[in-house]
Scaffold this motif. Structure first.
Motif, mmCIF file in Angstrom:
data_model
loop_
_atom_site.group_PDB
_atom_site.id
_atom_site.type_symbol
_atom_site.label_atom_id
_atom_site.label_comp_id
_atom_site.label_asym_id
_atom_site.label_seq_id
_atom_site.Cartn_x
_atom_site.Cartn_y
_atom_site.Cartn_z
ATOM 1 N N CYS A 5 -9.497 -29.739 19.101
ATOM 2 C CA CYS A 5 -9.185 -31.213 19.231
ATOM 3 C C CYS A 5 -9.380 -32.056 18.296
ATOM 4 C CB CYS A 5 -9.979 -31.545 20.553
ATOM 5 S SG CYS A 5 -9.103 -30.650 22.042
ATOM 6 N N MET A 6 -10.579 -31.916 17.640
ATOM 7 C CA MET A 6 -10.945 -32.672 16.486
ATOM 8 C C MET A 6 -10.113 -32.530 15.079
ATOM 9 S SD MET A 6 -13.474 -34.527 17.478
ATOM 10 C CE MET A 6 -13.337 -34.250 19.297
ATOM 11 N N ALA A 23 -3.748 -28.393 23.088
ATOM 12 C CA ALA A 23 -5.223 -28.291 22.873
ATOM 13 C C ALA A 23 -5.966 -29.046 24.151
ATOM 14 C CB ALA A 23 -5.668 -28.751 21.697
ATOM 15 N N PHE A 24 -5.400 -30.339 24.250
ATOM 16 C CA PHE A 24 -5.945 -30.992 25.562
ATOM 17 C C PHE A 24 -5.826 -30.595 26.822
ATOM 18 C CE2 PHE A 24 -6.697 -33.746 21.840
ATOM 19 C CZ PHE A 24 -7.948 -34.442 22.143
ATOM 20 N N PHE A 25 -4.499 -29.748 26.776
ATOM 21 C CA PHE A 25 -4.227 -29.335 28.144
ATOM 22 C C PHE A 25 -5.160 -28.286 28.390
ATOM 23 C CE2 PHE A 25 -1.968 -26.165 30.973
ATOM 24 C CZ PHE A 25 -1.402 -27.070 31.816
ATOM 25 N N VAL A 26 -5.390 -27.228 27.667
ATOM 26 C CA VAL A 26 -6.102 -26.278 27.822
ATOM 27 C C VAL A 26 -7.845 -26.711 27.813
ATOM 28 C CG1 VAL A 26 -7.074 -23.998 26.729
ATOM 29 C CG2 VAL A 26 -4.619 -24.482 26.493
ATOM 30 N N THR A 38 -15.155 -34.443 25.103
ATOM 31 C CA THR A 38 -14.283 -34.211 23.867
ATOM 32 C C THR A 38 -13.163 -35.127 23.774
ATOM 33 O OG1 THR A 38 -15.025 -31.690 24.339
ATOM 34 C CG2 THR A 38 -12.952 -32.288 22.893
ATOM 35 N N THR A 39 -12.514 -35.297 24.978
ATOM 36 C CA THR A 39 -11.488 -36.413 24.642
ATOM 37 C C THR A 39 -11.966 -37.711 24.132
ATOM 38 O OG1 THR A 39 -10.441 -35.096 26.392
ATOM 39 C CG2 THR A 39 -9.674 -37.564 26.104
ATOM 40 N N ALA A 40 -13.150 -38.333 24.876
ATOM 41 C CA ALA A 40 -13.581 -39.638 24.445
ATOM 42 C C ALA A 40 -14.068 -39.487 22.987
ATOM 43 C CB ALA A 40 -15.119 -39.990 25.194
ATOM 44 N N THR A 41 -14.558 -38.297 22.624
ATOM 45 C CA THR A 41 -15.039 -38.230 21.175
ATOM 46 C C THR A 41 -13.787 -38.312 20.136
ATOM 47 O OG1 THR A 41 -16.875 -36.936 21.930
ATOM 48 C CG2 THR A 41 -16.337 -36.799 19.475
ATOM 49 N N LEU A 45 -12.879 -40.867 17.455
ATOM 50 C CA LEU A 45 -12.667 -40.539 16.012
ATOM 51 C C LEU A 45 -11.558 -41.089 15.590
ATOM 52 C CD1 LEU A 45 -13.400 -38.842 13.566
ATOM 53 C CD2 LEU A 45 -12.248 -36.751 14.519
ATOM 54 N N LEU A 46 -10.388 -40.876 16.318
ATOM 55 C CA LEU A 46 -9.043 -41.454 16.003
ATOM 56 C C LEU A 46 -9.001 -42.968 15.944
ATOM 57 C CD1 LEU A 46 -6.020 -40.397 15.879
ATOM 58 C CD2 LEU A 46 -5.833 -41.165 18.226
ATOM 59 N N CYS A 47 -9.676 -43.763 16.473
ATOM 60 C CA CYS A 47 -9.660 -45.252 16.427
ATOM 61 C C CYS A 47 -10.596 -45.347 14.873
ATOM 62 C CB CYS A 47 -10.400 -45.820 17.534
ATOM 63 S SG CYS A 47 -9.605 -45.813 19.041
ATOM 64 N N LEU A 48 -11.433 -44.694 14.766
ATOM 65 C CA LEU A 48 -12.334 -44.744 13.581
ATOM 66 C C LEU A 48 -11.556 -44.683 12.327
ATOM 67 C CD1 LEU A 48 -15.835 -43.661 14.443
ATOM 68 C CD2 LEU A 48 -15.191 -46.178 14.254
#
Length: 128
Positions: A5-6, A23-26, A38-41, A45-48
């Motif tokens: 996911c990362m 990846a996010f579905f699984v 993991t989604t929040a992280t 990371l995406l926002c940064l």
């Protein structure tokens, strides 16, 4: 799953959209707390990364959308499975028993198990 996911968040692009969704579905099929973390992280990371790279914000938005769509599709799939197995009343009973069990030490009643050979065989005999 965490690193997959990362990776999907660090390298946005057209070819990674399907990987991001999958990846996010699984991820959400494993465990809800791990999925939330993991989604929040990944979104943080995406926002940064999007703040640093102003020219490609559309690609970053697409990655976030596919991650959220994959997460929502996984949760909808799980709720659909429960709804088809238990029915609306059983789904509500399962939800209330789960909430009660998380807030108390004693469980009063529980709906039938989701997967069990004896339960499936019993349902097959009822139809005949």
């Amino acid at each position: 799953m965490f690193f997959l996911c990362m990776l999907a968040m660090c390298r946005p692009g057209r070819w990674l959209r399907t990987l991001t969704f999958a990846a996010f579905f699984v991820l959400w099929q494993f465990e809800i707390t791990f999925g939330v973390f993991t989604t929040a992280t990944a979104l943080l990371l995406l926002c940064l990364r999007a703040a640093q790279d102003v020219d490609t914000r559309a690609r970053w938005r697409a990655s976030a959308a596919y991650a959220l769509l994959g997460s929502a599709a996984s949760i909808a799939f799980f709720v659909g499975q429960l709804l088809l197995w238990y029915g609306p009343e059983g789904l509500w009973a399962d939800l209330t028993v789960t909430l009660h069990a998380r807030n108390n030490h004693e469980i009063e009643t529980a709906p039938p198990p989701f997967a069990g050979a004896s339960h499936v065989a019993a349902r097959g005999r009822e139809r005949r």
